[in-house]
Design a protein around this motif. Sequence first.
Motif, PDB file in Angstrom:
ATOM      1  N   ARG A 144     140.938  -6.556  14.071  1.00  0.00           N
ATOM      2  CA  ARG A 144     140.820  -5.112  13.845  1.00  0.00           C
ATOM      3  C   ARG A 144     141.389  -4.332  15.032  1.00  0.00           C
ATOM      4  O   ARG A 144     142.071  -3.310  14.860  1.00  0.00           O
ATOM      5  N   PHE A 145     141.078  -4.811  16.235  1.00  0.00           N
ATOM      6  CA  PHE A 145     141.559  -4.120  17.429  1.00  0.00           C
ATOM      7  C   PHE A 145     143.081  -4.144  17.498  1.00  0.00           C
ATOM      8  O   PHE A 145     143.720  -3.118  17.790  1.00  0.00           O
ATOM      9  N   TYR A 146     143.688  -5.288  17.208  1.00  0.00           N
ATOM     10  CA  TYR A 146     145.147  -5.381  17.257  1.00  0.00           C
ATOM     11  C   TYR A 146     145.793  -4.507  16.180  1.00  0.00           C
ATOM     12  O   TYR A 146     146.875  -3.957  16.387  1.00  0.00           O
ATOM     13  N   GLU A 147     145.112  -4.369  15.048  1.00  0.00           N
ATOM     14  CA  GLU A 147     145.612  -3.451  14.024  1.00  0.00           C
ATOM     15  C   GLU A 147     145.583  -2.017  14.535  1.00  0.00           C
ATOM     16  O   GLU A 147     146.543  -1.256  14.341  1.00  0.00           O
ATOM     17  N   LYS A 148     144.479  -1.653  15.193  1.00  0.00           N
ATOM     18  CA  LYS A 148     144.365  -0.303  15.739  1.00  0.00           C
ATOM     19  C   LYS A 148     145.441  -0.043  16.786  1.00  0.00           C
ATOM     20  O   LYS A 148     145.898   1.097  16.931  1.00  0.00           O
ATOM     21  N   GLN A 149     145.817  -1.066  17.522  1.00  0.00           N
ATOM     22  CA  GLN A 149     146.831  -0.920  18.560  1.00  0.00           C
ATOM     23  C   GLN A 149     148.250  -0.961  18.011  1.00  0.00           C
ATOM     24  O   GLN A 149     149.216  -0.834  18.767  1.00  0.00           O
ATOM     25  N   GLY A 150     148.379  -1.150  16.706  1.00  0.00           N
ATOM     26  CA  GLY A 150     149.698  -1.153  16.093  1.00  0.00           C
ATOM     27  C   GLY A 150     150.457  -2.457  16.265  1.00  0.00           C
ATOM     28  O   GLY A 150     151.681  -2.492  16.080  1.00  0.00           O
ATOM     29  N   LEU A 151     149.756  -3.547  16.595  1.00  0.00           N
ATOM     30  CA  LEU A 151     150.417  -4.841  16.757  1.00  0.00           C
ATOM     31  C   LEU A 151     150.489  -5.619  15.445  1.00  0.00           C
ATOM     32  O   LEU A 151     151.279  -6.561  15.328  1.00  0.00           O
ATOM     33  N   LEU A 152     149.654  -5.229  14.490  1.00  0.00           N
ATOM     34  CA  LEU A 152     149.597  -5.940  13.218  1.00  0.00           C
ATOM     35  C   LEU A 152     149.518  -4.897  12.105  1.00  0.00           C
ATOM     36  O   LEU A 152     148.802  -3.898  12.233  1.00  0.00           O
ATOM     37  N   HIS A 153     150.258  -5.155  11.008  1.00  0.00           N
ATOM     38  CA  HIS A 153     150.326  -4.178   9.920  1.00  0.00           C
ATOM     39  C   HIS A 153     150.094  -4.874   8.577  1.00  0.00           C
ATOM     40  O   HIS A 153     151.036  -5.087   7.800  1.00  0.00           O
ATOM     41  N   ARG A 164     148.285 -13.289  24.959  1.00  0.00           N
ATOM     42  CA  ARG A 164     147.085 -12.788  25.613  1.00  0.00           C
ATOM     43  C   ARG A 164     146.413 -13.864  26.451  1.00  0.00           C
ATOM     44  O   ARG A 164     145.694 -13.552  27.408  1.00  0.00           O
ATOM     45  N   MET A 165     146.630 -15.124  26.102  1.00  0.00           N
ATOM     46  CA  MET A 165     146.117 -16.220  26.936  1.00  0.00           C
ATOM     47  C   MET A 165     146.772 -16.205  28.316  1.00  0.00           C
ATOM     48  O   MET A 165     146.208 -16.714  29.287  1.00  0.00           O
ATOM     49  N   LEU A 166     147.947 -15.596  28.401  1.00  0.00           N
ATOM     50  CA  LEU A 166     148.633 -15.434  29.685  1.00  0.00           C
ATOM     51  C   LEU A 166     148.194 -14.159  30.402  1.00  0.00           C
ATOM     52  O   LEU A 166     148.725 -13.842  31.463  1.00  0.00           O
ATOM     53  N   ASP A 167     147.224 -13.436  29.784  1.00  0.00           N
ATOM     54  CA  ASP A 167     146.755 -12.157  30.321  1.00  0.00           C
ATOM     55  C   ASP A 167     147.872 -11.117  30.297  1.00  0.00           C
ATOM     56  O   ASP A 167     147.908 -10.209  31.130  1.00  0.00           O
ATOM     57  N   MET A 168     148.784 -11.251  29.342  1.00  0.00           N
ATOM     58  CA  MET A 168     149.889 -10.310  29.236  1.00  0.00           C
ATOM     59  C   MET A 168     149.379  -8.977  28.715  1.00  0.00           C
ATOM     60  O   MET A 168     148.622  -8.933  27.755  1.00  0.00           O
ATOM     61  N   PRO A 169     149.760  -7.843  29.341  1.00  0.00           N
ATOM     62  CA  PRO A 169     149.312  -6.531  28.872  1.00  0.00           C
ATOM     63  C   PRO A 169     149.726  -6.271  27.432  1.00  0.00           C
ATOM     64  O   PRO A 169     150.766  -6.760  26.970  1.00  0.00           O
ATOM     65  N   LEU A 170     148.935  -5.477  26.736  1.00  0.00           N
ATOM     66  CA  LEU A 170     149.212  -5.203  25.329  1.00  0.00           C
ATOM     67  C   LEU A 170     150.559  -4.510  25.131  1.00  0.00           C
ATOM     68  O   LEU A 170     151.238  -4.757  24.135  1.00  0.00           O
ATOM     69  N   ASP A 171     150.942  -3.643  26.062  1.00  0.00           N
ATOM     70  CA  ASP A 171     152.238  -2.969  25.926  1.00  0.00           C
ATOM     71  C   ASP A 171     153.386  -3.975  25.959  1.00  0.00           C
ATOM     72  O   ASP A 171     154.377  -3.824  25.224  1.00  0.00           O
ATOM     73  N   ASP A 172     153.269  -5.003  26.794  1.00  0.00           N
ATOM     74  CA  ASP A 172     154.304  -6.030  26.850  1.00  0.00           C
ATOM     75  C   ASP A 172     154.293  -6.887  25.587  1.00  0.00           C
ATOM     76  O   ASP A 172     155.351  -7.285  25.078  1.00  0.00           O
ATOM     77  N   LYS A 199     134.688  16.306  19.700  1.00  0.00           N
ATOM     78  CA  LYS A 199     135.600  16.112  18.575  1.00  0.00           C
ATOM     79  C   LYS A 199     136.555  14.960  18.840  1.00  0.00           C
ATOM     80  O   LYS A 199     136.827  14.585  19.960  1.00  0.00           O
ATOM     81  N   ARG A 200     137.061  14.460  17.753  1.00  0.00           N
ATOM     82  CA  ARG A 200     138.066  13.416  17.827  1.00  0.00           C
ATOM     83  C   ARG A 200     139.342  13.981  17.244  1.00  0.00           C
ATOM     84  O   ARG A 200     139.367  14.394  16.090  1.00  0.00           O
ATOM     85  N   GLY A 201     140.409  14.018  18.040  1.00  0.00           N
ATOM     86  CA  GLY A 201     141.631  14.669  17.598  1.00  0.00           C
ATOM     87  C   GLY A 201     142.800  13.737  17.496  1.00  0.00           C
ATOM     88  O   GLY A 201     142.678  12.516  17.610  1.00  0.00           O
ATOM     89  N   SER A 202     143.963  14.314  17.303  1.00  0.00           N
ATOM     90  CA  SER A 202     145.165  13.533  17.054  1.00  0.00           C
ATOM     91  C   SER A 202     145.710  12.880  18.313  1.00  0.00           C
ATOM     92  O   SER A 202     146.695  12.149  18.247  1.00  0.00           O
ATOM     93  N   SER A 203     145.106  13.114  19.494  1.00  0.00           N
ATOM     94  CA  SER A 203     145.589  12.492  20.719  1.00  0.00           C
ATOM     95  C   SER A 203     145.482  10.988  20.662  1.00  0.00           C
ATOM     96  O   SER A 203     146.150  10.265  21.399  1.00  0.00           O
ATOM     97  N   ARG A 204     144.622  10.490  19.782  1.00  0.00           N
ATOM     98  CA  ARG A 204     144.456   9.052  19.669  1.00  0.00           C
ATOM     99  C   ARG A 204     145.632   8.399  18.962  1.00  0.00           C
ATOM    100  O   ARG A 204     145.843   7.199  19.029  1.00  0.00           O
TER     101      ARG A 204
END
Length: 303
Positions: free
Chosen positions: A20-29, A56-64, A296-301
């Motif tokens: 679920r987290f990886y989906e939220k981060q846009g890594l999985l669709h 991620r086992m290499l501790d690679m950042p999500l952006d990479d 509030k929760r806005g579009s910045s997310r």
Amino acid sequence: MSMNIKQAEELSGVSRQNIRFYEKQGLLHPARNAENDYRTYTPADVDVLKRIRMLRMLDMPLDDVRAVLEGSRTLSDAAALQKQSLARQAEQLQAAMALCDVLQSADPDALDVDALLAGADGRTAGQGYFTGWVNDYKAFAHAHHEARFTFFPDGAVTTPQEFTDALLAYGRENGLDIVITKESMYPEFTIDGVAFTAQRNYTSVQGVPVASVLCTAADPDSLLPPAGKGRRLTQWLVRFGLPALVVLALALLFLWPNLPWLVQEPGGWVLLASLAAAAAAMLVRSYYLTWNENGKRGSSRKK
């Protein structure tokens, strides 16, 4: 061949919380079932999850990781950069271990702290260790805030249809993809595919009752970044207990020289008990401020 999240979890070795987290981060669709709107996963999705798990086992950042999956960075380049990062971390850890060896055999009374600080790159080592914790906590706090938020609708919200209209209007105003899945006075809906529930409350503003809507994620843990039990516990303690810990630390800093006297005197125990009560009150206050209407929760997310 399509599968549900349980099957994807079993085949990939990635927990459903992390999926679920990886989906939220846009890594999985993953695709969605047209009949019930549930996510469906394919062997290609499982392969992506396995690649994410490996990186991620290499501790690679999500952006990479994202750059590799999107093809903007080759796997070879990403691995080379991460190897350099790991090498720097290894140097920092090695320096810290060497300092531990020195401290184990040192005479505390004759310890030359200035010399040790000059010989060890303390600032660099500290930055490498604590920056990861700080960034990790920021992600935790941000996800926690997104899991529970409040807004004030324009109307009174007295019927299920008015509740639906208020949620959809809030979504349009803040750039959120809200889909109503159950219309009622306790509606269920999704924001970008994440399930939420809502309830109407009334808040007094200058003596006038005003409707407010509290929205809560059905599975808040799915929004949190992956972390081990120890790190997650630390995140919760910092999130809710930091004000109380700061008060206690400052109090002990100023009272430490007189602590033996305070322990022996009846009035001293009263003072210490008062400080403990104040810290406990701040802890409770922090808890309720965080879990009640927290903004509030806005579009910045949205990316």
